[in-house]
Design a protein around this motif. Structure first.
Motif, PDB file in Angstrom:
ATOM      1  N   SER A  80      37.541  38.940  37.752  1.00  0.00           N
ATOM      2  CA  SER A  80      38.497  38.003  36.687  1.00  0.00           C
ATOM      3  C   SER A  80      37.661  37.030  35.762  1.00  0.00           C
ATOM      4  O   SER A  80      36.914  36.406  36.359  1.00  0.00           O
ATOM      5  N   ARG A  82      38.691  34.505  35.312  1.00  0.00           N
ATOM      6  CA  ARG A  82      39.270  32.666  35.584  1.00  0.00           C
ATOM      7  C   ARG A  82      37.867  33.127  36.676  1.00  0.00           C
ATOM      8  O   ARG A  82      38.076  31.634  37.111  1.00  0.00           O
ATOM      9  N   ASP A  85      36.030  30.620  34.694  1.00  0.00           N
ATOM     10  CA  ASP A  85      35.918  29.340  34.480  1.00  0.00           C
ATOM     11  C   ASP A  85      35.682  28.071  35.961  1.00  0.00           C
ATOM     12  O   ASP A  85      35.102  27.196  35.644  1.00  0.00           O
ATOM     13  N   ILE A  86      36.398  28.984  37.066  1.00  0.00           N
ATOM     14  CA  ILE A  86      36.215  28.377  37.891  1.00  0.00           C
ATOM     15  C   ILE A  86      35.074  27.404  38.795  1.00  0.00           C
ATOM     16  O   ILE A  86      34.416  26.861  38.824  1.00  0.00           O
ATOM     17  N   LYS A 108      35.858  42.563  30.191  1.00  0.00           N
ATOM     18  CA  LYS A 108      37.026  42.422  31.291  1.00  0.00           C
ATOM     19  C   LYS A 108      37.585  42.944  31.630  1.00  0.00           C
ATOM     20  O   LYS A 108      36.973  44.815  32.235  1.00  0.00           O
ATOM     21  N   LEU A 133      41.631  36.820  41.331  1.00  0.00           N
ATOM     22  CA  LEU A 133      40.501  36.485  41.434  1.00  0.00           C
ATOM     23  C   LEU A 133      39.156  37.887  41.220  1.00  0.00           C
ATOM     24  O   LEU A 133      38.462  37.553  40.442  1.00  0.00           O
TER      25      LEU A 133
END
Length: 142
Positions: A80, A82, A85-86, A108, A133
């Protein structure tokens, strides 16, 4: 039955190709460095698509059609967005090192479906795992 008899792996970070019992690892890139004329029952790309530039991603459908036997499958995992970002946060906090985030091209997961054109492929499975995730896609060559 149900076991891998022979496997071929392609890895761009290898400096040389080598072969072992039942497998061959090729220093190179998919699909350019596949053995000529060889087709497969299964191709896996586990956390790979997000590292491939868009122009390479766009050529994958044709490469899979040429490389897969009829009824063959492509198994793909895609993180993902995200996850980036993590990872950026963990890098800033110096909790991890050595992650090549600059190699991620903003892929994506939903874009995966467009890489496998009908009528050559059908989607067998699309799901998430690891708390959403990660994404799993399984396509079958028709």
């Amino acid at each position: 039955m149900g076991h891998v008899k022979h496997a071929v792996g392609i890895e761009p970070s290898l400096t040389q190709s080598f072969q072992g019992r039942g497998y061959k690892l090729i220093a190179g890139r998919f699909p350019d460095d596949l053995p000529a004329g060889k087709t497969f029952d299964v191709i896996t790309l586990l956390a790979v698509l997000e590292h491939l530039p868009r122009q390479v991603q766009g050529c994958l459908g044709d490469a899979f059609v040429a490389s897969l036997n009829t009824g063959g499958r492509v198994v793909i995992t895609v993180p993902s967005p995200r996850v980036d970002d993590i990872l950026h946060l963990l890098l800033r906090l110096r909790l991890i090192a050595g992650i090549a985030l600059h190699e991620h091209y903003g892929f994506k997961p939903a874009d995966t479906l467009g890489l496998f054109p009908m009528p050559h492929f059908r989607v067998l499975r699309r799901s998430t795992f690891q708390l959403g995730l990660n994404n799993l896609f399984v396509f079958e060559r028709t």
